[in-house]
Design a protein around this motif. Sequence first.
Motif, mmCIF file in Angstrom:
data_model
loop_
_atom_site.group_PDB
_atom_site.id
_atom_site.type_symbol
_atom_site.label_atom_id
_atom_site.label_comp_id
_atom_site.label_asym_id
_atom_site.label_seq_id
_atom_site.Cartn_x
_atom_site.Cartn_y
_atom_site.Cartn_z
ATOM 1 N N ARG A 121 2.768 8.321 -1.945
ATOM 2 C CA ARG A 121 2.423 6.922 -2.239
ATOM 3 C C ARG A 121 3.339 6.282 -3.271
ATOM 4 O O ARG A 121 3.584 5.082 -3.220
ATOM 5 C CB ARG A 121 0.970 6.805 -2.674
ATOM 6 N N TRP B 30 -7.827 0.608 7.599
ATOM 7 C CA TRP B 30 -7.202 1.553 6.665
ATOM 8 C C TRP B 30 -7.856 2.937 6.668
ATOM 9 O O TRP B 30 -7.872 3.632 5.674
ATOM 10 C CB TRP B 30 -7.113 0.976 5.256
ATOM 11 N N ASN C 24 0.815 -1.217 0.000
ATOM 12 C CA ASN C 24 0.000 0.000 0.000
ATOM 13 C C ASN C 24 0.849 1.268 0.000
ATOM 14 O O ASN C 24 0.386 2.332 0.377
ATOM 15 C CB ASN C 24 -0.926 0.012 1.224
#
Length: 118
Positions: A74, A104, A41
């Motif tokens: 990210r 999350w 992630n």
Amino acid sequence: RPPAQATRAIRTMSIRSAAGPAAKGGVPYCGVGLFIDRGKNGCMVCGIEPGSAAEASEIEVGDCFVKIGNTDVRDLEVEAIRELLKGPLGTQVAVLVLKQRENWAARLVTFSRFPSKS
């Protein structure tokens, strides 16, 4: 502590909170006391330094970074994220994280950069 299989990779990517070399104006730079690595992630917290700003926060192993300040992290390399977390002693950095233990959910966490107590 970081998981055994990630120790080698993390060792060079720790964001130690000990005061480092002085920045412009003679103010030392330091981190927030995290060990980070790439996860599925994005950038994931793999360990937290005892006595650090990270330990005093709500950050937990397994959490993933989304933004540091106004920068989306990210897709950034771990070294670039490490540099964003470092800064002058006593300053703050805001981090948007996805909390693994909260399904999350996104949380904004603010760290004060200071040397670790350990």
